[in-house]
Scaffold this active site. Structure first.
Site, PDB file in Angstrom:
ATOM      1  N   GLU A 170       0.813  -1.229   0.000  1.00 17.84           N
ATOM      2  CA  GLU A 170       0.000   0.000   0.000  1.00 17.84           C
ATOM      3  C   GLU A 170       0.841   1.272   0.000  1.00 17.84           C
ATOM      4  O   GLU A 170       0.767   2.103   0.916  1.00 17.84           O
ATOM      5  CB  GLU A 170      -0.966   0.004   1.185  1.00 17.84           C
ATOM      6  CG  GLU A 170      -2.039  -1.047   1.061  1.00 17.84           C
ATOM      7  CD  GLU A 170      -3.126  -0.918   2.125  1.00 17.84           C
ATOM      8  OE1 GLU A 170      -3.013  -0.062   3.020  1.00 17.84           O
ATOM      9  OE2 GLU A 170      -4.104  -1.672   2.045  1.00 17.84           O
ATOM     10  N   GLU A 388      -5.138  -8.613   0.901  1.00 15.09           N
ATOM     11  CA  GLU A 388      -5.833  -8.230   2.141  1.00 15.09           C
ATOM     12  C   GLU A 388      -7.296  -7.949   1.854  1.00 15.09           C
ATOM     13  O   GLU A 388      -7.628  -7.343   0.826  1.00 15.09           O
ATOM     14  CB  GLU A 388      -5.268  -6.935   2.757  1.00 15.09           C
ATOM     15  CG  GLU A 388      -3.971  -7.093   3.468  1.00 15.09           C
ATOM     16  CD  GLU A 388      -3.483  -5.786   4.104  1.00 15.09           C
ATOM     17  OE1 GLU A 388      -4.318  -4.977   4.577  1.00 15.09           O
ATOM     18  OE2 GLU A 388      -2.263  -5.582   4.092  1.00 15.09           O
TER      19      GLU A 388
END
Ligand code: BGP
Length: 492
Positions: A170, A388
């Site tokens: 991320e 995720e």
């Protein structure tokens, strides 16, 4: 697209769960580990919930065998974890700390012994503190070289044993939180510096991919991006345009670099006019063009809804959206501050009237997951690994000792169902890692915000006994893996 019958998940689909070093390991100074920026930030900044930190976390460092035995009992096919760079090279660039490296070798061997595929993330936000202090961290090209040295050590040590590698977790979130919203280290609020540091990380990502392709022949590598679809509030053309702007700034700014090696044109022009675009040299351009990921890791929590940005005259919807005061890492314009972000008058984020939210204000949007997967596969044409997806909730232990996390089961079921529909649409998927296996430290929200299949008996104030207790969702996912996802057929 409506399907009367859904495709089966392919044989060998990697049903897994994920974690990150700082959030689970603890042992923050054990066996020669050096401090990371998070050790420093969580101890001193006063920015984490009740001052919670990862000193002990859920002590996975000492409980890894017990945790892996539980993974095997659940039937996990894959476990995604990250390596703490400062365990391997305590000052980020100097001597290698064999004891730190040995921990990950033992971890991977234990996974292999239990037939669980190791998915290794090279960077999940815990930069060695020494690099921040010496070079200003990701603002310097020297940090790229240090990162490449660290990657080389891991490719050599684990290249034969680990097939799937993630470069950066991320990048969109940790750069925005760290360099714009002062909510993560290095606590900076400066857009020019944010885009400059982000550019350095793009180069580090590309160099790491190149090195990997030279050194590891049977492996695959890619970044994990926090992707969210951007909806227009309605069919008003101005709002459609705003959503397009949001998509370019929130998603394509990273995805295009990863997959096409260039920044999206409209956003780049806008940032250039504002004097905050990163400087890109000819050598940078060549490097970015030459490195291609083998797959895309995607973290999905939610997307965003946009309308035309009326900076001076914030709409009623915009006012309503301000009710959520927490910074939302997945929106480049946190709702309560967007009217003060005049440098990007391209869109305004508003709440979506059709979606419910979690206890922390994150929209719950399973269909958005399918939209995301469709968009990504159509645009970038690479296999996708969901690295995720999960629900943060307050879980409680009942009198009989059980944890009845039905909300989590519902959340996961509905997201996996949409993933199955995306698969049926034609999206190529490698695996799915729920966030998370055990409960763990939420970066800013302490230990109360739980995500795990396995409850860990600790809270914000005390480490208690760190006992592991499988929740109801543990057995639900066990059954799902057993049936290779075939039981996921209806929304619940
Ligand atoms: C992602 C991170 C994870 C994890 C997750 C949940 O952004 O990659 O490390 O923390 O979000 O976030 P939170 O703990 O803020 O609820």
């Amino acid at each position: 697209m409506y399907h009367s019958k859904l495709d089966h998940f392919p044989d060998g689909f990697l049903w897994g769960a994920a974690s990150a070093a700082y959030q689970v390991e603890g042992a923050f100074d054990t066996d020669g580990k050096g401090p990371s920026v998070w050790d420093d930030f969580a101890h001193h900044s006063g920015k984490t919930f009740k001052g919670t930190n990862g000193n002990v976390a859920v002590d996975h460092y000492h409980h890894y065998k017990q945790d892996i035995a539980l993974m095997a009992e659940q039937g996990l096919k894959a476990y995604r974890f990250s390596v703490a760079w400062s365990r391997i090279i305590p000052d980020g660039e100097g001597e290698i700390n064999q004891a730190g490296l040995d921990f990950y070798i033992r971890l991977v061997d234990e996974l292999i012994a239990h037939n669980i595929e190791a998915i290794l993330t090279l960077y999940h936000w815990d930069l060695p503190l020494a690099l921040q202090e010496k070079y200003n961290g990701w603002e310097s090209r020297q940090t790229i070289q240090a990162f490449i040295k660290y990657c080389r050590v891991l490719f050599e040590a684990l290249g034969e044993k680990v097939k799937y590698w993630i470069t950066f977790n991320e990048q969109n979130v940790f750069t925005a939180m760290g360099y714009r919203w002062e909510a993560h280290p290095p606590i900076v609020s400066d857009l020019k510096r944010m885009y400059a540091a982000n550019h350095m990380i793009n180069l580090a990502n590309a160099e790491a991919i190149q090195l990997f392709h030279q050194m590891v022949h049977n492996g695959k590598i890619g970044p994990s991006f926090g992707y969210g679809p951007t909806y227009s509030l309605n069919s008003r053309p101005d709002n459609i345009l705003a959503a397009l702007n949001g998509h370019e700034i929130n998603n394509r700014w990273w995805m295009d670099i990863y997959c096409k090696g260039s920044y999206p044109k409209f956003a780049y022009k806008q940032l250039k006019e504002l004097g905050i675009a990163p400087e890109v040299t000819e050598a940078d351009r060549a490097l970015l063009k030459s490195a291609k990921p083998d797959f895309l890791g995607i973290n999905y929590y939610h997307g965003g809804t946009m309308q035309e940005n009326r900076i001076e005259n914030i709409s009623e919807q915009g006012q309503k959206a301000k009710e959520f005061s927490a910074i939302d890492p997945y929106l480049m314009q946190p709702k309560e501050e967007q009217s003060q972000a005049p440098e990007i008058p391209m869109f305004e984020s508003v709440s979506n009237p059709y979606l419910e939210t979690t206890a922390w204000g994150w929209e719950i949007d399973p269909v958005g997951f399918r939209v995301a997967l469709r968009e990504i596969y159509a645009e970038y044409d690479l296999p996708i690994f969901i690295t995720e997806n999960g629900l943060g909730a307050f879980d409680t232990v009942e009198e009989d000792g059980s944890i009845q996390d039905d909300d989590r089961i519902q959340y996961l079921n509905n997201h996996i169902l949409e993933m199955r529909k995306a698969l049926t649409d034609g999206v190529e998927l490698i695996g799915y890692c729920a966030w998370s296996f055990t409960d763990l430290l939420s970066w800013l929200n302490g230990y109360k915000k739980r995500y795990g299949f396995v409850y860990v008996n600790r809270d914000d104030d005390s480490e208690k006994d760190l006992a592991r207790i499988p929740k109801k969702s543990f057995y639900w996912y066990q059954d799902l893996i057993n049936q290779n996802g075939l039981n996921v057929t209806e929304k619940i």
